[in-house]
Every structure is written in C-alpha cells, then in structure tokens.
Design an enzyme around this catalytic site. Structure first.
Site, PDB file in Angstrom:
ATOM      1  N   GLN A 221     -52.363 -25.096  19.066  1.00 60.10           N
ATOM      2  CA  GLN A 221     -53.357 -25.657  18.152  1.00 60.10           C
ATOM      3  C   GLN A 221     -54.772 -25.112  18.413  1.00 60.10           C
ATOM      4  O   GLN A 221     -55.512 -24.828  17.482  1.00 60.10           O
ATOM      5  CB  GLN A 221     -53.362 -27.180  18.277  1.00 60.10           C
ATOM      6  CG  GLN A 221     -53.671 -27.857  16.978  1.00 60.10           C
ATOM      7  CD  GLN A 221     -53.189 -29.301  16.951  1.00 60.10           C
ATOM      8  OE1 GLN A 221     -52.773 -29.843  17.976  1.00 60.10           O
ATOM      9  NE2 GLN A 221     -53.246 -29.917  15.799  1.00 60.10           N
TER      10      GLN A 221
ATOM     11  N   SER B 137     -56.462 -23.743  11.020  1.00 59.87           N
ATOM     12  CA  SER B 137     -56.979 -25.117  11.123  1.00 59.87           C
ATOM     13  C   SER B 137     -58.489 -25.102  11.299  1.00 59.87           C
ATOM     14  O   SER B 137     -59.211 -25.838  10.626  1.00 59.87           O
ATOM     15  CB  SER B 137     -56.389 -25.838  12.327  1.00 59.87           C
ATOM     16  OG  SER B 137     -55.037 -26.013  12.153  1.00 59.87           O
TER      17      SER B 137
ATOM     18  N   ARG C 238     -47.253 -23.603  14.610  1.00 58.64           N
ATOM     19  CA  ARG C 238     -47.927 -24.903  14.554  1.00 58.64           C
ATOM     20  C   ARG C 238     -47.333 -25.825  15.613  1.00 58.64           C
ATOM     21  O   ARG C 238     -46.589 -26.738  15.326  1.00 58.64           O
ATOM     22  CB  ARG C 238     -47.787 -25.466  13.172  1.00 58.64           C
ATOM     23  CG  ARG C 238     -48.449 -24.508  12.217  1.00 58.64           C
ATOM     24  CD  ARG C 238     -48.804 -25.110  10.957  1.00 58.64           C
ATOM     25  NE  ARG C 238     -50.114 -24.636  10.591  1.00 58.64           N
ATOM     26  CZ  ARG C 238     -50.706 -24.976   9.482  1.00 58.64           C
ATOM     27  NH1 ARG C 238     -50.139 -25.810   8.660  1.00 58.64           N
ATOM     28  NH2 ARG C 238     -51.901 -24.507   9.203  1.00 58.64           N
TER      29      ARG C 238
ATOM     30  N   TYR D 255     -45.572 -27.073   6.866  1.00 60.45           N
ATOM     31  CA  TYR D 255     -46.022 -26.562   5.567  1.00 60.45           C
ATOM     32  C   TYR D 255     -45.218 -27.201   4.436  1.00 60.45           C
ATOM     33  O   TYR D 255     -44.056 -27.582   4.632  1.00 60.45           O
ATOM     34  CB  TYR D 255     -45.825 -25.045   5.493  1.00 60.45           C
ATOM     35  CG  TYR D 255     -46.747 -24.258   6.385  1.00 60.45           C
ATOM     36  CD1 TYR D 255     -48.111 -24.198   6.112  1.00 60.45           C
ATOM     37  CD2 TYR D 255     -46.268 -23.580   7.493  1.00 60.45           C
ATOM     38  CE1 TYR D 255     -48.954 -23.463   6.926  1.00 60.45           C
ATOM     39  CE2 TYR D 255     -47.113 -22.850   8.313  1.00 60.45           C
ATOM     40  CZ  TYR D 255     -48.454 -22.793   8.018  1.00 60.45           C
ATOM     41  OH  TYR D 255     -49.293 -22.075   8.820  1.00 60.45           O
TER      42      TYR D 255
ATOM     43  N   ASP E 199     -55.429 -21.822  16.670  1.00 60.90           N
ATOM     44  CA  ASP E 199     -55.068 -21.776  15.248  1.00 60.90           C
ATOM     45  C   ASP E 199     -56.297 -21.595  14.350  1.00 60.90           C
ATOM     46  O   ASP E 199     -57.018 -22.541  14.050  1.00 60.90           O
ATOM     47  CB  ASP E 199     -54.321 -23.071  14.909  1.00 60.90           C
ATOM     48  CG  ASP E 199     -53.779 -23.063  13.495  1.00 60.90           C
ATOM     49  OD1 ASP E 199     -54.061 -22.104  12.751  1.00 60.90           O
ATOM     50  OD2 ASP E 199     -53.092 -24.015  13.131  1.00 60.90           O
TER      51      ASP E 199
HETATM   52  P1  NAD Z   1     -51.667 -25.343   3.607  1.00 55.59           P
HETATM   53  O1  NAD Z   1     -53.014 -24.702   3.650  1.00 55.59           O
HETATM   54  O2  NAD Z   1     -50.463 -24.494   3.627  1.00 55.59           O
HETATM   55  O3  NAD Z   1     -51.598 -26.220   2.248  1.00 55.59           O
HETATM   56  C1  NAD Z   1     -52.582 -27.171   1.950  1.00 55.59           C
HETATM   57  C2  NAD Z   1     -51.937 -28.426   1.449  1.00 55.59           C
HETATM   58  O4  NAD Z   1     -51.426 -28.225   0.132  1.00 55.59           O
HETATM   59  C3  NAD Z   1     -50.766 -28.924   2.286  1.00 55.59           C
HETATM   60  O5  NAD Z   1     -51.022 -30.242   2.708  1.00 55.59           O
HETATM   61  C4  NAD Z   1     -49.584 -28.865   1.325  1.00 55.59           C
HETATM   62  O6  NAD Z   1     -48.648 -29.907   1.549  1.00 55.59           O
HETATM   63  C5  NAD Z   1     -50.281 -29.024   0.001  1.00 55.59           C
HETATM   64  N1  NAD Z   1     -49.502 -28.641  -1.199  1.00 55.59           N
HETATM   65  C6  NAD Z   1     -48.666 -27.596  -1.399  1.00 55.59           C
HETATM   66  N2  NAD Z   1     -48.173 -27.608  -2.661  1.00 55.59           N
HETATM   67  C7  NAD Z   1     -48.746 -28.679  -3.294  1.00 55.59           C
HETATM   68  C8  NAD Z   1     -48.663 -29.203  -4.601  1.00 55.59           C
HETATM   69  N3  NAD Z   1     -47.864 -28.680  -5.527  1.00 55.59           N
HETATM   70  N4  NAD Z   1     -49.400 -30.299  -4.879  1.00 55.59           N
HETATM   71  C9  NAD Z   1     -50.188 -30.891  -3.961  1.00 55.59           C
HETATM   72  N5  NAD Z   1     -50.316 -30.423  -2.703  1.00 55.59           N
HETATM   73  C10 NAD Z   1     -49.589 -29.337  -2.369  1.00 55.59           C
HETATM   74  O7  NAD Z   1     -51.485 -26.447   4.732  1.00 55.59           O
HETATM   75  P2  NAD Z   1     -52.391 -26.758   6.009  1.00 55.59           P
HETATM   76  O8  NAD Z   1     -53.623 -27.435   5.579  1.00 55.59           O
HETATM   77  O9  NAD Z   1     -52.577 -25.515   6.789  1.00 55.59           O
HETATM   78  O10 NAD Z   1     -51.514 -27.775   6.887  1.00 55.59           O
HETATM   79  C11 NAD Z   1     -50.385 -28.469   6.475  1.00 55.59           C
HETATM   80  C12 NAD Z   1     -49.957 -29.404   7.631  1.00 55.59           C
HETATM   81  O11 NAD Z   1     -49.769 -28.716   8.882  1.00 55.59           O
HETATM   82  C13 NAD Z   1     -50.954 -30.502   7.907  1.00 55.59           C
HETATM   83  O12 NAD Z   1     -50.241 -31.705   8.059  1.00 55.59           O
HETATM   84  C14 NAD Z   1     -51.563 -30.141   9.230  1.00 55.59           C
HETATM   85  O13 NAD Z   1     -51.992 -31.256   9.969  1.00 55.59           O
HETATM   86  C15 NAD Z   1     -50.429 -29.446   9.917  1.00 55.59           C
HETATM   87  N6  NAD Z   1     -50.973 -28.500  10.924  1.00 55.59           N
HETATM   88  C16 NAD Z   1     -50.458 -28.534  12.192  1.00 55.59           C
HETATM   89  C17 NAD Z   1     -50.964 -27.654  13.161  1.00 55.59           C
HETATM   90  C18 NAD Z   1     -50.442 -27.672  14.564  1.00 55.59           C
HETATM   91  O14 NAD Z   1     -49.662 -28.541  14.906  1.00 55.59           O
HETATM   92  N7  NAD Z   1     -50.823 -26.716  15.403  1.00 55.59           N
HETATM   93  C19 NAD Z   1     -51.950 -26.739  12.830  1.00 55.59           C
HETATM   94  C20 NAD Z   1     -52.444 -26.726  11.513  1.00 55.59           C
HETATM   95  C21 NAD Z   1     -51.922 -27.617  10.570  1.00 55.59           C
END
Ligand code: NAD
Length: 379
Positions: free
Chosen positions: A126, A132, A121, A227, A129
């Site tokens: 990005q 995303s 990430r 994460y 990915d």
């Molecule tokens: P994910 O699919 O792993 O999880 C989804 C969401 O569930 C996350 O926000 C996580 O914090 C939340 N979660 C986990 N346990 C929980 C609980 N008990 N109760 C409530 N929520 C809970 O995560 P994701 O959507 O793939 O992305 C997470 C972060 O990574 C985001 O901030 C995203 O912007 C960032 N991201 C960055 C890049 C990059 O920089 N290339 C790419 C993708 C995502």
C-alpha cells in the site's frame, strides 16, 4: 544495483517529479547513489541545490543520467527506450495495457521495466501504491475545481435576503478518488450522493455522511485486487437510466468509474446531460481511459448549449504539485527501501516476491508479466 537516476519529466502539463530532496537524502543514507537531472524538481518547487545538499550529484542530460544509472526513476513513461543500458531497472508508471509497443521495446532493449500502476493491492504494497496516493489528491482537487467553476456556493446559507440551498453533488465511482471527493464535498457543505457497482462501498459512503444511490444491477462485485468487475452492456443501460434523474437534479457530477485494464464505461450520455440544469459542472476523471461522459475531452472544457460544462479531469493531482510529488516520492522511497539488500548494498530484484512479480513487466529480453502477456497475446 545502487545507482539511481532521477529524470526530469517531459510530459505536457506535468508538474511533479518522482523524488523530493528529503526522500533523496533517505535513499542516500540507505546506501543508494543518486544522480538528478538538472531542473527535475523545478516545477514542483524543489531546487537543484536542495538535491545537492541531500548528497545527490547533478547531470545535465538524459544521456549522462542513463550512462550513470542502474535504476531510472520517473513519473511518466519515457518517449523511447533509446540510450537506456541493458539490465537497467526502469521504474515509472507505464500504462502497459495501452502502451504495448513501448513494452515490447523495453523487452527488446533488455531493460527491466517496472510499471508502478501494476502494484498489487496488498497491505504491504500500500505504501508503494501510486494509484492510491495520486487518486486521493485528484479526488480532492476535482471538488475544489468544481467549486471554483460553478456559479454557486457549496454550503447552505441563510441570510436576511434569503436562503441559498446547498449544492447537490453526485459522485459516480467511489474508489480512492471518489471517497476523497465525497469527504471534500461534505467539508464544503454540499449535499452528496454517490454510486458504485461494488456493494461493499455502500457502508463507506454512508459513513462519510453521503447518500448511497441504490441501483439494482443484478450480479456485480469486485476482483481479488479490489477492482470493479466489468458490467454487461445491459447492466450499463440499467445504470444510465437509474442515474439520469440524480444527474438532472445535481449541480455537480464527478465521475471516477474505471475498470482496471479495460476501457472506462460510458455512464453519462448526451441525452442525460441535456436534462441537467444550466450552470452545472461535470468532471470526467476517467476521460483518459475512454471516458465516463459522452463528449468529454482531455484537452479542453466543453461548454454545451444548455449551459452545462464538461471538464476532462485527467491527472488532477498535477494541480497540487507539491503534495502529489511528496506522496509519489514516498511511494518510490518505500519501493526502493523495501527491496534494499543491506549486505549486498544493492536493490534486490526478487522475482519470487509478489510485489515484484506483480509490477515487473519485462526482464531478460522478454515480457514476463502474465497479465500483460495475456493482453499482448490477444492484441
Ligand atoms: P478504480 O480507479 O479502478 O475505479 C474507481 C471506482 O469506480 C471503483 O470504486 C470502481 O468500483 C468504480 N466503478 C467501476 N465501474 C463502475 C460503474 N459502472 N459505476 C460506478 N462505479 C464504477 O478503483 P480504485 O479507486 O483504484 O480502488 C478500488 C478499490 O481498491 C477501493 O476499495 C480501494 O480502497 C481499494 N484499494 C486497495 C489498495 C490496497 O489494498 N493496497 C490500494 C488501492 C485501492
């Protein structure tokens, strides 16, 4: 390594293909040769003739494609590695933490397997990915699905015959999918609340005009990759209790909570669901990785006695096959372009590169990815 083979997907319910004809043309212009399995794009709406016009050749069988390829691209993991030549680069999602047997098979077959969901990430990665790109569409579609299943309209409506209050939606887990779900629900006029264990999310939720549900879980936070950190059983219990009231007053609950490489936390128990109103809809987008909702099923909707429906919302991006294909295809194009070596006219598998070291799982007959090695060691 410049011969790319695009496979037809075989997974049940799959509607996408890993590369669209427009991006096929760009890869060919770059210097790649492309062979496409006949019918690969059919469900996503792309004809064989479009790939041919882009400059690709067609093959009928996997066997022929594998024989041609230095690089194989597909969306889902293959059923088996049989027929894939040694040293081929295999690019797809692999679900490596659950598919440890397949990972070992790739190593034994001396195939270089890239698992796209292991993409680091970072800003530079990005555009490659798939998590995303696909999760954004899935988050959007979850709300559309809920709106089509609930016996209510989403926005408030004031009419001479009375006032209809807006639907209340609670979104648990506000990563990529959750943010898109909030934005979509707001556009449709719903009243939206959301919760995530990562403290940074509160501002994002508020900036979309939704209410952030405050729950004091003590120390939470996120990993370097962004994460969520796994909660303790005690923290999960506190979360469940605090959320129960919000769920009971919501018409729709969408859960997206995942913990990378681990089972998803169970956040809605039968007891909590029994307190919800008849006609309410729950969509469990973590159903395939353990499930956030007790009783959710990836294969079918579950209608409970109290009139609440639980929908197992796995891979909802498949319902928007064209856009999901185009975005996945953009990720593949970015990956293959980024590592194209113009002078050598070849994909450059630079194992020192942080993108490759993050998502290359097997090479030279062994598992090379440190995180996967750890899991295999513990298995
Ligand atoms: P994910 O699919 O792993 O999880 C989804 C969401 O569930 C996350 O926000 C996580 O914090 C939340 N979660 C986990 N346990 C929980 C609980 N008990 N109760 C409530 N929520 C809970 O995560 P994701 O959507 O793939 O992305 C997470 C972060 O990574 C985001 O901030 C995203 O912007 C960032 N991201 C960055 C890049 C990059 O920089 N290339 C790419 C993708 C995502």
């Amino acid at each position: 390594m410049n011969k790319v083979f695009l496979c037809k997907e075989i997974a049940k319910g799959e509607t996408r293909v890993a590369l669209n004809p427009a991006d096929a043309k760009k890869l060919i212009e770059l210097g790649y040769e492309l062979s496409v399995q006949s019918g690969a794009g059919a469900v996503a709406g792309y004809k064989d003739s479009e790939y041919e016009s882009a400059g690709a050749s067609l093959v009928k069988t996997l066997k022929d494609g594998y024989a041609f390829a230095d690089i194989i691209i597909r969306i889902n993991k293959p059923d088996s590695v049989a027929g894939i030549k040694e040293n081929t680069l295999h690019v797809s999602s692999l679900d490596v933490f659950n598919e440890t047997g397949l990972v070992q098979d790739f190593a034994k077959a001396n195939v270089k397997a890239v698992s796209l969901e292991m993409m680091p990430r970072s800003t530079i990665a990005q555009k490659m990915d798939i998590q995303s790109s696909q999760a954004s569409l899935a988050g959007y579609y979850a709300v559309i699905l809920a709106s089509s299943r609930i016996p209510k309209i989403f926005p408030m409506m004031m009419t001479p015959s009375g006032t209809i209050p807006p639907v209340s939606i609670f979104i648990i887990g506000v990563g990529v999918a959750g943010l898109q779900a909030i934005a979509t629900a707001k556009r449709l006029g719903a009243r939206v609340s959301a919760f995530d264990t990562r403290p940074v999310v509160e501002e994002e939720v508020k900036s979309l005009g939704a209410k952030f549900v405050k729950i004091d879980l003590g120390e939470t936070g996120q990993t370097e990759q962004g994460y969520a950190k796994e909660l303790t059983p005690e923290q999960i219990e506190i979360q469940r209790k605090a959320q129960a009231k919000v769920c009971a007053s919501s018409n729709v609950v969408i859960t997206t909570a995942k913990v990378f490489g681990r089972k998803a936390p169970l956040l809605l128990t039968k007891e909590m669901i029994s307190q919800m109103k008849s006609g309410s809809i729950i969509i469990d987008m973590a159903v395939k990785t353990g499930g956030n909702v007790e009783g959710s099923d990836p294969e079918r909707d579950v209608v409970l006695e109290n009139g609440v429906t639980i929908i197992g919302g796995d891979s909802l991006e498949r319902f928007v096959a064209k856009d999901a294909t185009d975005m996945f295809s953009g990720n593949i194009l970015a990956f293959l372009s980024h590592f194209w070596n113009k002078e050598a006219k070849s994909f450059n598998l630079d194992t020192e590169d942080e993108i490759i070291s993050g998502c290359l799982i097997t090479a030279n007959g062994e598992v090379v990815n440190s995180r996967v090695k750890q899991v295999l060691g513990n298995a």
